[in-house]
Enzyme design. Sequence first.
Site, PDB file in Angstrom:
ATOM      1  N   TYR A  12       0.833  -1.200   0.000  1.00  0.00           N
ATOM      2  CA  TYR A  12       0.000   0.000   0.000  1.00  0.00           C
ATOM      3  C   TYR A  12       0.868   1.250   0.000  1.00  0.00           C
ATOM      4  CZ  TYR A  12      -3.622   3.346   1.362  1.00  0.00           C
ATOM      5  OH  TYR A  12      -4.478   4.416   1.397  1.00  0.00           O
ATOM      6  N   SER A  63       2.416   1.676  -3.406  1.00  0.00           N
ATOM      7  CA  SER A  63       1.450   2.057  -4.439  1.00  0.00           C
ATOM      8  C   SER A  63       1.104   3.532  -4.370  1.00  0.00           C
ATOM      9  CB  SER A  63       0.181   1.204  -4.318  1.00  0.00           C
ATOM     10  OG  SER A  63      -0.583   1.543  -3.170  1.00  0.00           O
TER      11      SER A  63
END
Length: 246
Positions: free
Chosen positions: A140, A143
């Site tokens: 996460y 990203s």
Amino acid sequence: MRLAGKRAFVTGGRQGIGLGIVMAFLAEGANVTTCGRGPRPDDLPRDVDWWSLDVSNADDVGQISAKIGAIDLLVNNAGVQVEKTVVDSTDADWGLVMGVNARGVFNVCRAFIPSMNSGGSIINIGSISGTVADPSMALYNASKAFVHGLTRSIAVDHGPDIRCNAICPGWIETGMLDAGFDLANDPQKARSDALARHAARRFGKPADIASMAVWLASDEASFATGQLFTVDGGMTAASPLNPGLF
């Protein structure tokens, strides 16, 4: 009615921040289309158009873009999270998180930019996690760092016709926040400690992010592009010392 007459496409508008942005844009006069995986939510206003879409699928994104046509405002909000370290993450985890959070933003921007009206605004939902790493959130975090870099590139490559900025939320009261605290040995203690680290002494709400999105979408932000706007209640402004102990 700062967005009167504007056509907007918001990804991930089923709930949380995405739904907050959909409702705020609607209240400001925009014609709003949104999307998400699965069927149309029952509580979505009838004057909001809905498409079932997985943004990680480039072909499907391209088809939807062709059907929707020219827009003025694009919000890339669709996102997922997996709570794992690098060594615990699987190829499937990589495919899911990077597919939606990174490739999805890329797919949507690539599909919609060529037909966006001049003076359009792209708003990518990044995160403070793209700048400072939350524990056990490796994919996460990575990203969102990608989203930040792509935001700058779009602003540079496609200005002055299109502005592109990112909003970097802190800890917002959504299901993702609860999942993060559930990783702690003592979730309630972790929540209390995190709250004390916020100068605003509260967690954010989807409406807080939606308010920033409305401004970035409006002509009031005509000189803002290529920037990352942190909205985190002052959390990342503080030192590692817990202010609640002083």
